[in-house]
Design an enzyme around this catalytic site. Sequence first.
Site, PDB file in Angstrom:
ATOM      1  N   CYS A  19      -3.638  -7.756  -2.230  1.00 18.44           N
ATOM      2  CA  CYS A  19      -3.148  -6.437  -2.674  1.00 18.44           C
ATOM      3  C   CYS A  19      -1.900  -6.547  -3.553  1.00 18.44           C
ATOM      4  O   CYS A  19      -1.609  -5.659  -4.346  1.00 18.44           O
ATOM      5  CB  CYS A  19      -2.891  -5.535  -1.480  1.00 18.44           C
ATOM      6  SG  CYS A  19      -1.989  -6.347  -0.150  1.00 18.44           S
ATOM      7  N   HIS A  30       2.845  -1.145  -3.001  1.00 18.14           N
ATOM      8  CA  HIS A  30       3.474  -2.418  -3.367  1.00 18.14           C
ATOM      9  C   HIS A  30       4.019  -2.303  -4.794  1.00 18.14           C
ATOM     10  O   HIS A  30       3.283  -1.991  -5.734  1.00 18.14           O
ATOM     11  CB  HIS A  30       2.462  -3.564  -3.333  1.00 18.14           C
ATOM     12  CG  HIS A  30       2.013  -3.950  -1.946  1.00 18.14           C
ATOM     13  ND1 HIS A  30       2.592  -3.460  -0.801  1.00 18.14           N
ATOM     14  CD2 HIS A  30       1.043  -4.810  -1.539  1.00 18.14           C
ATOM     15  CE1 HIS A  30       1.995  -3.992   0.256  1.00 18.14           C
ATOM     16  NE2 HIS A  30       1.051  -4.809  -0.162  1.00 18.14           N
TER      17      HIS A  30
END
Length: 363
Positions: free
Chosen positions: A159, A254
């Site tokens: 990710c 993120h």
Amino acid sequence: MKEKIPVGILGATGMVGQQYIRLLGSHPWFRVAYVAASPQSAGKKYAQALKSGWLVPGEVPADVADLTVQNVDDVQNSVGKCTFVFSAFEMPDKEAIKKAEDSYAAVGIPVFSNASAHRWTDQVPMLIAEVNPHHLDIIPEQQKARGWKKGFIVVKPNCSVQSYIPPIFALIQAGYEVDKLAITTLQSVSGAGYPGVPSLDVVDNVVPFISEEEEKSEREPLKILGDVIDGKFSDYKGLTISAHCNRVPVSDGHLACVSISFKGGKPSIEEIKKIWRSFSGEPQKLDLPFAPKQPIIYRDEPNRPQPKKDRDADKGMAVSVGRLREDNIFDYKFVALSHNTIRGAAGGGILNAELALKKGYLE
Ligand code: NAP
């Protein structure tokens, strides 16, 4: 589509598994028909198997709440119940994950995986649908090599790379040779699953270590950006990546601070913004249900993107980029953000399956 395709979720009770179930609740083509998790959850009704409750927004969809959770290892139970599975289960032993995913493919159930176990397995595509859709074309070779007729495995990358690889790919596609990337990630706590990082470790703190994350961030982009030559993946050549990965007290999203240098000619700042804003891939061309309209959103505000404000851009499927400016050591630097459990996990997995279906790999 007259009838929705029945799909399964392996690791259905976890952070990513729940996000799959939430997102698939309103999917126009797929419906959740099979859920599996650890032996401790097997045999329970899905709603009762959620040890820490429902962790994502909304309620457990009524049609999934009553499904009986199966043991991931009891592969035969899935036969006849689902056409393919999304894999989001975690085990300390990567070989055990590989074996379980292989078993599903061997009984004719394609696997779209979020686990890292198969990312470097021969002939297994590591897919970001807008970046390397042609890597799916290796599926027949994968099946031939293993004697699988209908089953196959497609994986998602880590990710942490989802936010900056589409912007980098857009520049490469526009004809610019990217030479070096220095990346510092600020990764949310949901990236560690549930319960994940203990609160006393992360509240009022930054943890400058995420096991194996830097290696993945430096290596996985080279496979994604690479070619398929004679039925084998060939890593993208000439790009060096250095990554620092940090866990920060943010719930979802993120963020990556990226410095970039080019070999040969470099684009101007205005040109880069234009390339990013006009970037579009095969999911957009095919108008796939989970394709973000604009895969890369460039924001001009000096203090964006921010996880809290931008992670849900286009239902969490778009990458937000900003702060493009000159750098004293590299050519430029910028900030990129993506939602880790949506675009970086479940939403990205669903988009990969939509693409595989449209390209004729799913019956
Ligand atoms: P998680 O919240 O810890 O969930 C783990 C899942 O695995 C649960 O459903 C759990 O079932 C199941 N499980 C545990 N032991 C098992 C066993 N022995 N056999 C079968 N199933 C077992 O983790 P997560 O964050 O959802 O991550 C799942 C996968 O997605 C991991 O491979 C992770 O690296 C990857 N991923 C995560 C993110 C993210 O942002 N979180 C992003 C990209 C990729 P029980 O409830 O029965 O224990």
